[in-house]
Design a protein around this motif. Structure first.
Motif, PDB file in Angstrom:
ATOM      1  N   ALA A   1      35.272  44.644  41.143  1.00  0.00           N
ATOM      2  CA  ALA A   1      36.317  44.963  40.144  1.00  0.00           C
ATOM      3  C   ALA A   1      37.276  45.889  40.124  1.00  0.00           C
ATOM      4  O   ALA A   1      38.631  45.749  39.730  1.00  0.00           O
ATOM      5  CB  ALA A   1      35.447  45.587  38.684  1.00  0.00           C
ATOM      6  N   VAL A   2      37.144  46.650  41.265  1.00  0.00           N
ATOM      7  CA  VAL A   2      38.262  47.774  41.691  1.00  0.00           C
ATOM      8  C   VAL A   2      39.510  46.841  42.280  1.00  0.00           C
ATOM      9  O   VAL A   2      40.254  47.082  41.950  1.00  0.00           O
ATOM     10  CB  VAL A   2      37.541  48.749  42.500  1.00  0.00           C
ATOM     11  N   LEU A   3      39.097  46.083  43.209  1.00  0.00           N
ATOM     12  CA  LEU A   3      39.843  45.054  43.958  1.00  0.00           C
ATOM     13  C   LEU A   3      40.806  44.189  42.824  1.00  0.00           C
ATOM     14  O   LEU A   3      42.075  44.149  43.145  1.00  0.00           O
ATOM     15  CB  LEU A   3      39.227  44.223  44.910  1.00  0.00           C
ATOM     16  N   ILE A   4      40.098  43.571  41.872  1.00  0.00           N
ATOM     17  CA  ILE A   4      41.011  42.932  40.965  1.00  0.00           C
ATOM     18  C   ILE A   4      41.744  43.973  39.977  1.00  0.00           C
ATOM     19  O   ILE A   4      42.926  43.538  39.702  1.00  0.00           O
ATOM     20  CB  ILE A   4      39.939  42.300  39.986  1.00  0.00           C
ATOM     21  N   ALA A   5      41.419  44.896  39.777  1.00  0.00           N
ATOM     22  CA  ALA A   5      42.161  45.960  39.004  1.00  0.00           C
ATOM     23  C   ALA A   5      43.277  46.532  39.798  1.00  0.00           C
ATOM     24  O   ALA A   5      44.122  46.990  38.955  1.00  0.00           O
ATOM     25  CB  ALA A   5      41.341  47.142  38.236  1.00  0.00           C
ATOM     26  N   LEU A   6      43.099  46.700  40.969  1.00  0.00           N
ATOM     27  CA  LEU A   6      44.188  47.081  41.833  1.00  0.00           C
ATOM     28  C   LEU A   6      45.670  45.957  41.823  1.00  0.00           C
ATOM     29  O   LEU A   6      46.880  46.532  41.756  1.00  0.00           O
ATOM     30  CB  LEU A   6      44.023  47.251  43.197  1.00  0.00           C
ATOM     31  N   LYS A   7      45.268  44.819  41.694  1.00  0.00           N
ATOM     32  CA  LYS A   7      46.397  43.765  41.812  1.00  0.00           C
ATOM     33  C   LYS A   7      47.292  43.924  40.460  1.00  0.00           C
ATOM     34  O   LYS A   7      48.408  43.766  40.489  1.00  0.00           O
ATOM     35  CB  LYS A   7      45.785  42.480  41.528  1.00  0.00           C
ATOM     36  N   ARG A   8      46.620  44.446  39.153  1.00  0.00           N
ATOM     37  CA  ARG A   8      47.324  44.800  38.165  1.00  0.00           C
ATOM     38  C   ARG A   8      47.869  46.152  38.102  1.00  0.00           C
ATOM     39  O   ARG A   8      48.856  46.545  37.451  1.00  0.00           O
ATOM     40  CB  ARG A   8      46.614  44.568  36.976  1.00  0.00           C
ATOM     41  N   ASN A   9      47.362  46.846  38.830  1.00  0.00           N
ATOM     42  CA  ASN A   9      47.871  48.267  38.789  1.00  0.00           C
ATOM     43  C   ASN A   9      48.145  48.862  40.468  1.00  0.00           C
ATOM     44  O   ASN A   9      47.432  49.785  40.781  1.00  0.00           O
ATOM     45  CB  ASN A   9      46.717  49.160  38.289  1.00  0.00           C
ATOM     46  N   PRO A  10      49.141  48.369  41.007  1.00  0.00           N
ATOM     47  CA  PRO A  10      49.248  48.607  42.352  1.00  0.00           C
ATOM     48  C   PRO A  10      49.599  50.045  42.755  1.00  0.00           C
ATOM     49  O   PRO A  10      49.564  50.553  44.183  1.00  0.00           O
ATOM     50  CB  PRO A  10      50.174  47.517  43.001  1.00  0.00           C
TER      51      PRO A  10
END
Length: 465
Positions: free
Chosen positions: A299-308
């Protein structure tokens, strides 16, 4: 007929510009015959326990340091008697000036310039490239360490272990010359307001160490000597060194350098826990260890793509914000030697199956105390799983050089409003600390909300990728 030679092996820089290591144990004794790359010692840096391989095949002639000794990089730790024909592996090191007795001193040849690249032995050396982006670092070594790790000495010129010392580079003293130290030490001095020109280095060749700076700042005359746990009356004193010492210094530096902001979010993770049970029962994940951490990491890895912006660091020296286009995901691990944060390289390129395997390997390696300096270096964002200790939330301190860290709380059954009715659900609290120089409140909040949304309803991923 090949002539026998004495080869000195100096303690190398084991990565990240570390200036010293502690000899934990010797795996060989004087007189033992060793093979090339045979493990000869176990040493502890400020970050990890590392096995040192032998750069030579031959016989152990002398051990210059005892277990428990803290040794500066560049100082001789062991000498080998080797045949001239098989003395050193190709490219391992160039010969240095002979260190002999007084009668031979004038005849000793001058040391050639140090090679541009250091010897790469098993377990350390120049880092390889990971996932298409380079991780190789230029190291700024002290003068004594800049000499080759292995020095050649004729057998007849061998001296007792107590008399062996690293060859120091003699330089003329110039008032305008910058005091000899490493970049981390210079930064520490700036943070503590210490003028390095006022210090006399206690390290090899006059190198100014972290201890010199810290003790000068504290008003101490000299660094405290290393010791062993001592019990007096009703208290026990243990020397602060190794991983514990490094972690303490790093946390203090992070806490007082990066302006921390911490946000909290409690979410209903019932759907995520039900998904976890289905995955465990599936044939695809048979033999893999799946935990709430596995899903939270994804979940953290996916969220990082939206919030780099949360995957970045503050470069104070260059006055730049460095945003990473890859994710080396750090996982805080409690070990017998203290807290370490090894990271999974290029975790963003992994599927859930591969990520699960990487997490299991990372955890097992950390618990066994076998984490290498390379596995500890280069993290871009971290997760700490405090839920395994039954803790709900906390205010985690950033791993130095990173913009954010997520703390996962315990998954608990609790009363929760679900579909407008009170029900017993599984809930988890998420804590996010971030560097407010890099991350605005809106960016941090959106990232945390995305992580929470995925764990609340895993199907939300379809709307995010």
């Amino acid at each position: 007929m090949s002539a026998a030679m004495i080869k000195e092996f100096r303690l190398p820089d084991l990565g990240e510009g570390l200036t010293e290591s502690e000899i934990l144990s010797w795996k060989v004794a004087v007189g033992d015959t060793v093979e090339l790359n045979q493990v000869i010692a176990e040493v502890e840096t400020a970050k990890a326990v590392v096995e040192l391989p032998s750069p030579f095949a031959g016989t152990v002639a002398a051990l210059h340091e005892q277990p428990g000794s803290v040794v500066e990089v560049g100082k001789p730790i062991v000498s080998f008697e080797v045949d001239d024909a098989g003395a050193a592996p190709s490219g391992a090191a160039a010969p240095a000036a002979a260190a002999g007795n007084a009668d031979d001193a004038s005849a000793a040849p001058a040391a050639p310039p140090a090679p541009k690249r250091e010897a790469t032995l098993v377990g350390y050396g120049a880092a390889v490239e990971q996932g298409g982006h380079p991780t190789r670092r230029q190291r700024n070594l002290p003068a004594a360490a800049a000499a080759p790790a292995a020095a050649t000495v004729p057998v007849r010129a061998a001296v007792p272990a107590a008399a062996n010392a690293p060859a120091a580079v003699v330089e003329s003293e110039r008032p305008s010359e910058r005091p000899r130290s490493t970049p981390p030490v210079r930064k520490l001095a700036r943070d503590l307001g210490v003028d390095l020109t006022q210090l006399s280095g206690s390290g090899a060749g006059g190198l100014i160490t972290r201890e010199d700076v810290q003790h000068f700042a504290e008003g101490a005359a000299a660094p405290a000597s290393a010791g062993v746990p001592a019990t007096a009356g009703r208290e026990t004193r243990t020397p602060i060194k190794g991983v514990r010492k490094y972690t303490a210094a790093a946390m203090v530096q992070s806490a007082f350098t990066a302006p921390h902001v911490t946000e909290f979010l409690t979410v209903d993770v019932t759907a995520a826990m039900e998904l976890l049970e289905r995955l465990k029962a599936s044939r695809t994940f048979q033999g893999y260890k799946l935990t709430p951490l596995t899903l939270a990491a994804k979940a953290v890895l996916i969220a990082l793509k939206r919030n780099p912006t949360l995957n970045s660091r503050w470069d104070d020296a260059a006055q730049e914000i460095v945003q990473f286009n890859y994710v080396n995901l750090g996982i805080a691990a409690a070990t017998p030697r203290g807290l370490t944060v090894p990271n999974i390289k290029d975790a963003d390129a992994m599927g859930l199956l591969e990520l699960s395997a990487a997490l299991s390997e990372l955890t097992e390696t950390a618990r066994a105390g076998k984490t290498t300096p390379a596995e500890l270096a280069g993290g871009t964002i971290s997760i700490t799983n405090i839920g395994v200790f039954g803790i709900d939330a906390g205010t985690p301190i950033l791993n130095p050089g990173e913009a954010a860290i997520v703390a996962l709380g315990a998954v608990r059954k609790a009363p929760w409003v679900h579909n407008d009715e009170l029900a017993v659900r599984q809930v988890m609290s998420l804590s996010l600390s971030f560097d407010h120089r890099l991350v605005d409140g809106e960016q941090g909040s959106r990232f945390l909300a995305d992580v929470g949304a995925i764990l609340s309803d895993p199907g939300m991923v379809l709307t995010m990728v």
